[in-house]
Write an enzyme that holds these catalytic residues in place. Structure first.
Site, short mmCIF file in Angstrom:
data_model
loop_
_atom_site.label_atom_id
_atom_site.label_comp_id
_atom_site.label_asym_id
_atom_site.label_seq_id
_atom_site.Cartn_x
_atom_site.Cartn_y
_atom_site.Cartn_z
N HIS A 1 -0.73 0.42 -9.87
CA HIS A 1 -1.43 -0.55 -9.02
C HIS A 1 -1.91 -1.74 -9.85
O HIS A 1 -3.12 -2.02 -9.93
CB HIS A 1 -2.61 0.11 -8.29
CG HIS A 1 -3.03 -0.65 -7.06
ND1 HIS A 1 -3.50 -0.05 -5.93
CD2 HIS A 1 -3.05 -1.98 -6.80
CE1 HIS A 1 -3.78 -0.97 -5.02
NE2 HIS A 1 -3.53 -2.15 -5.53
N ARG B 1 0.85 -1.19 0.00
CA ARG B 1 0.00 0.00 0.00
C ARG B 1 0.89 1.25 0.00
O ARG B 1 1.97 1.26 0.60
CB ARG B 1 -0.90 0.03 1.24
CG ARG B 1 -2.07 -0.94 1.18
CD ARG B 1 -3.11 -0.53 0.14
NE ARG B 1 -4.26 -1.42 0.08
CZ ARG B 1 -4.42 -2.39 -0.83
NH1 ARG B 1 -3.52 -2.59 -1.77
NH2 ARG B 1 -5.51 -3.14 -0.82
P1 NAP Z 1 -1.59 -11.57 4.78
O1 NAP Z 1 -1.74 -12.97 4.26
O2 NAP Z 1 -2.51 -11.09 5.83
O3 NAP Z 1 -0.08 -11.46 5.32
C1 NAP Z 1 0.38 -10.36 6.02
C2 NAP Z 1 1.78 -10.64 6.54
O4 NAP Z 1 2.27 -9.45 7.17
C3 NAP Z 1 1.80 -11.74 7.60
O5 NAP Z 1 2.94 -12.54 7.46
C4 NAP Z 1 1.87 -10.94 8.92
O6 NAP Z 1 2.53 -11.61 9.99
C5 NAP Z 1 2.72 -9.76 8.48
N1 NAP Z 1 2.51 -8.61 9.37
C6 NAP Z 1 1.39 -7.91 9.59
N2 NAP Z 1 1.61 -6.94 10.49
C7 NAP Z 1 2.91 -7.06 10.86
C8 NAP Z 1 3.73 -6.35 11.77
N3 NAP Z 1 3.26 -5.33 12.50
N4 NAP Z 1 5.02 -6.73 11.91
C9 NAP Z 1 5.50 -7.79 11.19
N5 NAP Z 1 4.76 -8.49 10.29
C10 NAP Z 1 3.49 -8.13 10.15
O7 NAP Z 1 -1.64 -10.52 3.59
P2 NAP Z 1 -1.47 -10.79 2.01
O8 NAP Z 1 -2.67 -11.47 1.46
O9 NAP Z 1 -0.15 -11.40 1.76
O10 NAP Z 1 -1.52 -9.28 1.46
C11 NAP Z 1 -0.60 -8.27 1.87
C12 NAP Z 1 -1.05 -6.92 1.35
O11 NAP Z 1 -0.82 -6.83 -0.05
C13 NAP Z 1 -2.54 -6.62 1.46
O12 NAP Z 1 -2.90 -6.22 2.77
C14 NAP Z 1 -2.75 -5.54 0.42
O13 NAP Z 1 -2.64 -4.27 1.02
C15 NAP Z 1 -1.61 -5.74 -0.56
N6 NAP Z 1 -2.07 -6.07 -1.92
C16 NAP Z 1 -1.57 -5.38 -2.98
C17 NAP Z 1 -1.99 -5.69 -4.27
C18 NAP Z 1 -1.44 -4.97 -5.49
O14 NAP Z 1 -1.94 -5.17 -6.61
N7 NAP Z 1 -0.42 -4.15 -5.37
C19 NAP Z 1 -2.91 -6.73 -4.48
C20 NAP Z 1 -3.39 -7.42 -3.37
C21 NAP Z 1 -2.97 -7.08 -2.09
P3 NAP Z 1 1.91 -12.94 10.63
O15 NAP Z 1 2.08 -14.01 9.58
O16 NAP Z 1 2.76 -13.18 11.83
O17 NAP Z 1 0.47 -12.64 10.94
#
Ligand code: NAP
Length: 316
Positions: free
Chosen positions: A279, A231
């Site tokens: 994006h 983001r």
């Molecule tokens: P996810 O499965 O919820 O994974 C989030 C990861 O971040 C987990 O490993 C979590 O740790 C870690 N995390 C969260 N808060 C943290 C903190 N304070 N300190 C350390 N680690 C932390 O999310 P995802 O599905 O991979 O998606 C990630 C993000 O990608 C989304 O939230 C979205 O904003 C973005 N996104 C971007 C696009 C694009 O086109 N650019 C598309 C889709 C999504 P734990 O494993 O320990 O919980």
């Protein structure tokens, strides 16, 4: 009669397309798009499920009897704190293997292009400069992930066979074959000190907002490169530009921005060391996402656990 409302911030045509796909995937349900809700005669109080894609907060207000909310987007930062969405109503985010694959392809493309110095050679071509350094192989290149969730996991799977020296940081401790993993503040400091290409795939929460700023950049080795596909608000724009101008960072690949579309006068557009993408790393595929949302609605109706419920206290 319980019904489903679709609430989005998309234009009417896109919202109608989603509505049709969701209705096809859930023929036993009545799904009404928010834009044409009033004329249908369905009472808002009879709606117990909302399928949402970043709706205007006020759009949720009439639906006071919701018992389940499914997001069509993976990131839910605009939903978790909404006063119009009760915290005791389960909110599920989208986890779609097609989206994970798209992100893995995007991340692999960016990492390989940075690893092979494509931006520098493009500048060389523009300036007619023939210059080359000794090449590094993938196993001599450290790539670090901020976040080790769904999307980082898929990206790591695609990068692993290429031989990169992979690192990753998460909130809780993790074991991933072939990846040196870290957690907590100390773990972050250790990981950053060794990372040449840093990929951000954290969710946007109050803890991770503005994390990609000067203090983090200073912990990276000089000349490190950053890929932000999570983001825009993770980045402090002015501090990223300063780190690029000072040479602390060599390149930045940015797919997401605090304001989108990125305003045309933003300095990122013209910066020689910024590669900018609108994006597009992993767009939601309406066909696959509709099926996944439908499966979760069916689980809810059957009283089975719904998948990928957001932890409101963690914010993701
Ligand atoms: P996810 O499965 O919820 O994974 C989030 C990861 O971040 C987990 O490993 C979590 O740790 C870690 N995390 C969260 N808060 C943290 C903190 N304070 N300190 C350390 N680690 C932390 O999310 P995802 O599905 O991979 O998606 C990630 C993000 O990608 C989304 O939230 C979205 O904003 C973005 N996104 C971007 C696009 C694009 O086109 N650019 C598309 C889709 C999504 P734990 O494993 O320990 O919980």
């Amino acid at each position: 009669m319980a019904g489903i409302v679709l609430l989005t911030s998309l234009d009417a045509a896109a919202e109608e397309r989603w509505c049709g796909l969701l209705q096809d995937a859930l023929p036993e349900e009545t799904i009404v798009a928010g834009a044409r809700f009033a004329p249908t005669g369905v009472a808002a109080g009879d709606v117990d499920v909302a399928i949402v894609a970043n709706p205007q907060p006020v759009a949720l207000a009439p639906f006071t009897n919701l018992r389940f909310v499914q997001s069509l987007w993976a990131g839910v930062e605009k939903l978790v704190g909404l006063p119009t969405l009760r915290r005791d109503v389960p909110l599920a985010r989208l986890v779609d293997p097609a989206m994970s694959r798209a992100m893995a392809e995007a991340v692999t493309a960016h990492v390989l292009a940075l690893h092979r110095d494509h931006a520098r050679f493009a500048r060389g071509q523009r300036d007619r400069v023939w210059s080359k350094d000794p090449q590094k192989l993938a196993h001599q290149r450290t790539v670090g992930f901020l976040g080790l969730g769904e999307l980082a996991g898929a990206s790591i799977e695609l990068l692993t066979p290429l031989g990169f020296d992979l690192r990753g940081w998460s909130r809780s401790p993790k074991t991933i074959a072939g990846v040196a993993t870290f957690h907590g503040d100390d773990g972050l400091a250790t990981m950053l000190g060794e990372v040449e290409i840093l990929v951000n795939l954290l969710p946007l929460t109050p803890t991770t907002e503005r994390m990609l700023g000067r203090p983090l950049f200073q912990r990276l080795p000089r000349g490190a490169m950053v890929v932000n596909v999570a983001r825009g608000a993770h980045v402090v724009d002015a501090e990223l530009l300063a780190a690029l101008d000072e040479g602390q960072l060599a390149e930045a690949v940015l797919d997401v921005f605090e304001v989108e579309p990125l305003p045309t006068d933003h300095p990122f557009w013209a910066h020689p060391r910024v590669q900018l993408f609108p994006h597009v790393a992993a767009q939601t595929d309406p066909v696959t996402a509709s099926r996944i949302a439908a499966a979760n609605v069916r689980a809810f109706r059957a009283g089975r656990p719904v998948a990928n419920v957001v932890d409101r206290s963690r914010g993701y």
